[in-house]
Design a protein around this motif. Structure first.
Motif, short mmCIF file in Angstrom:
data_model
loop_
_atom_site.label_atom_id
_atom_site.label_comp_id
_atom_site.label_asym_id
_atom_site.label_seq_id
_atom_site.Cartn_x
_atom_site.Cartn_y
_atom_site.Cartn_z
N SER A 171 32.46 22.47 3.06
CA SER A 171 32.33 21.50 2.67
C SER A 171 30.89 20.97 3.05
O SER A 171 30.61 19.88 2.69
N THR A 172 30.99 21.09 4.88
CA THR A 172 29.31 21.06 4.40
C THR A 172 28.29 21.12 3.86
O THR A 172 27.64 20.49 3.66
N ILE A 173 28.58 22.47 3.71
CA ILE A 173 27.46 22.46 3.12
C ILE A 173 27.01 22.41 1.65
O ILE A 173 25.61 21.62 0.90
N THR A 174 28.60 21.71 1.39
CA THR A 174 28.21 21.62 -0.92
C THR A 174 27.62 19.90 -0.35
O THR A 174 26.98 19.48 -1.42
N VAL A 175 28.45 18.86 0.54
CA VAL A 175 27.85 17.06 0.91
C VAL A 175 26.73 17.56 0.95
O VAL A 175 25.96 16.72 0.80
N LEU A 176 25.94 18.45 2.18
CA LEU A 176 24.37 18.40 2.72
C LEU A 176 23.54 18.54 1.37
O LEU A 176 22.93 18.13 0.52
N TYR A 177 24.03 19.93 0.05
CA TYR A 177 23.78 20.11 -1.10
C TYR A 177 23.29 18.65 -1.71
O TYR A 177 22.42 18.52 -2.69
N MET A 178 25.10 17.83 -2.06
CA MET A 178 24.43 16.86 -2.31
C MET A 178 23.36 15.71 -2.82
O MET A 178 22.74 15.17 -3.09
N THR A 179 23.90 15.45 -1.45
CA THR A 179 23.12 14.55 -0.32
C THR A 179 21.64 14.43 -0.76
O THR A 179 20.91 14.17 -1.31
N PRO A 205 20.57 31.98 -3.19
CA PRO A 205 19.58 33.16 -4.70
C PRO A 205 20.45 32.61 -5.93
O PRO A 205 20.44 32.36 -6.69
N ASP A 206 21.89 32.49 -5.62
CA ASP A 206 22.69 32.83 -6.81
C ASP A 206 22.18 31.37 -7.13
O ASP A 206 23.20 30.87 -8.86
N LEU A 207 21.94 30.27 -6.57
CA LEU A 207 22.10 28.67 -7.13
C LEU A 207 20.72 28.64 -8.07
O LEU A 207 19.92 27.33 -8.34
N ILE A 208 19.30 29.83 -7.96
CA ILE A 208 17.94 29.38 -8.65
C ILE A 208 18.28 29.09 -9.78
O ILE A 208 17.09 27.93 -10.83
N VAL A 209 19.33 29.22 -11.12
CA VAL A 209 19.49 28.95 -12.32
C VAL A 209 19.50 27.27 -12.37
O VAL A 209 18.94 26.38 -13.21
N MET A 241 20.93 14.41 -19.23
CA MET A 241 22.18 14.51 -18.04
C MET A 241 23.52 15.21 -18.78
O MET A 241 24.12 15.86 -17.75
N THR A 242 23.23 15.45 -19.58
CA THR A 242 23.94 17.34 -19.91
C THR A 242 23.50 18.00 -18.98
O THR A 242 24.59 18.67 -18.40
N VAL A 243 22.17 18.64 -18.94
CA VAL A 243 21.86 19.55 -18.28
C VAL A 243 22.34 19.46 -16.60
O VAL A 243 22.37 20.21 -15.88
N MET A 244 22.38 18.43 -16.19
CA MET A 244 21.54 17.67 -14.76
C MET A 244 23.55 17.60 -14.34
O MET A 244 22.97 18.19 -13.26
N SER A 283 26.67 24.49 -9.49
CA SER A 283 26.40 24.28 -8.38
C SER A 283 27.59 24.59 -6.79
O SER A 283 27.35 25.17 -6.03
N LEU A 284 28.11 23.11 -7.37
CA LEU A 284 29.37 23.67 -6.66
C LEU A 284 30.43 24.17 -6.50
O LEU A 284 31.21 24.55 -5.93
#
Length: 317
Positions: free
Chosen positions: A62-70, A126-130, A159-162, A169-170
């Motif tokens: 949860s911490t990593i995910t919120v940090l990523y979104m922020t 690295p699994d998030l590179i795409v 907006m679709t691809v974002m 990623s989440l």
């Protein structure tokens, strides 16, 4: 000597405190409008996966995910606002640059630091590179190129691809992938490309002044509202139905889509258009919640929300 040392220490602490408060102010002014479209639905989206994780996994992921979104929303908004100062002076004057809280040079420095942190996160995962590159290309398109000024590129493509890049990623950062979550990412991304034209109705003044070619400017306000209410919104709902997500709450989602269409056709002023766009964001949050409820096995296409809620209430009685 001791008094002098204390004075220097107090000055340093005061400087650090003021700097932190200033950066927090810049961050909030830059991003608060997008929390309901990014951070909040993102948190709702990964809640369902928590039932698949240990307590330690819940805290860490949860911490990593919120940090990523922020980090992402700050990175995206810093670069796009760096190049949209003129229209922000008209549409959103409280943003950091038009409000005089920072300068374009300061925004550029922050953007470079955030870019380094953003790619650093991709090195860490690295699994998030795409997804990382998709979000970077979309940010460049919207903020640093002329293509992002066109309604089709901005809404249907970017907006679709974002949406896909962020939610995908989440899904990976969750550490657990509940059944059907990948399909939900696709459904929500496709839906976003159809309905996020709603944001352009409230910003006509600034967009027209700065040469953006949005749907209301291209077709005229009345025609654009007709197209949005009777084509884009129904198409958004149909995309949810054919990808299997609308079945989780068919009547609720149909009613909300009809409500937004009705609002755009009958309430035609800037405050109302902003409120209607907020309804779009709330629908997005609701659909992320439906995904989490299905992941937690509280609803399904065979037991939709409209059936599950009365059953839960009756069982409680």
């Amino acid at each position: 000597m001791v008094a002098k040392a204390i004075s220097i220490g107090s000055s340093t602490l005061s400087y650090i405190q003021n700097s932190v408060l200033h950066e927090a102010d810049v961050f909030v002014r830059s991003t608060w409008r997008d929390w309901l479209a990014s951070v909040i639905p993102g948190i709702i989206f990964f809640l369902g996966s928590l039932t698949y994780l240990s307590f330690e996994g819940i805290i860490f992921n949860s911490t990593i995910t919120v940090l990523y979104m922020t980090l992402y929303i700050y990175f995206f908004n810093t670069w796009t606002q760096y190049t949209s100062v003129d229209e922000d002076r008209i549409n959103k004057p409280d943003r950091p640059i038009p409000a005089g809280i920072t300068t374009t040079a300061g925004a550029k420095r922050r953007g470079m630091v955030l870019t380094a942190l953003w790619f650093g996160f991709a090195v860490y995962r690295p699994d998030l590179i795409v997804e990382t590159w998709i979000l970077v290309v979309a940010t460049i398109t919207l903020g640093l190129s002329g293509f992002g000024r066109h309604w089709f590129v901005k809404n249907t493509i970017c907006m679709t691809v974002m949406t896909w890049g962020l939610l995908s990623s989440l899904r990976k950062l969750m550490g657990a992938s509940p059944p059907n979550t990948s399909n939900h990412v696709f459904s929500l991304s496709l839906w976003s490309g159809f309905v996020l034209y709603a944001q352009d109705f409230r910003d006509i003044d600034g967009d027209m002044e700065t040469g953006r070619w949005t749907l209301p400017i291209a077709l005229g306000d009345g025609n654009a509202r007709l197209l949005f209410a009777f084509f884009c919104m129904p198409l958004g709902y149909m995309s949810l139905w054919y990808t299997g997500m609308a079945q989780l709450a068919p009547w609720t989602l149909a009613g909300l889509h009809a409500l937004v269409s009705f609002r755009f056709m009958t309430l035609r002023n800037k405050p109302a258009d902003h409120a209607s766009y907020m309804w779009i964001c709330k629908i997005f949050c609701i659909m992320c919640g439906l995904s989490s409820l299905e992941a937690a096995k509280l609803i399904s296409s065979d037991r939709p929300l409209e059936v599950a809620v009365p059953c839960l209430l009756l069982d409680r009685d």
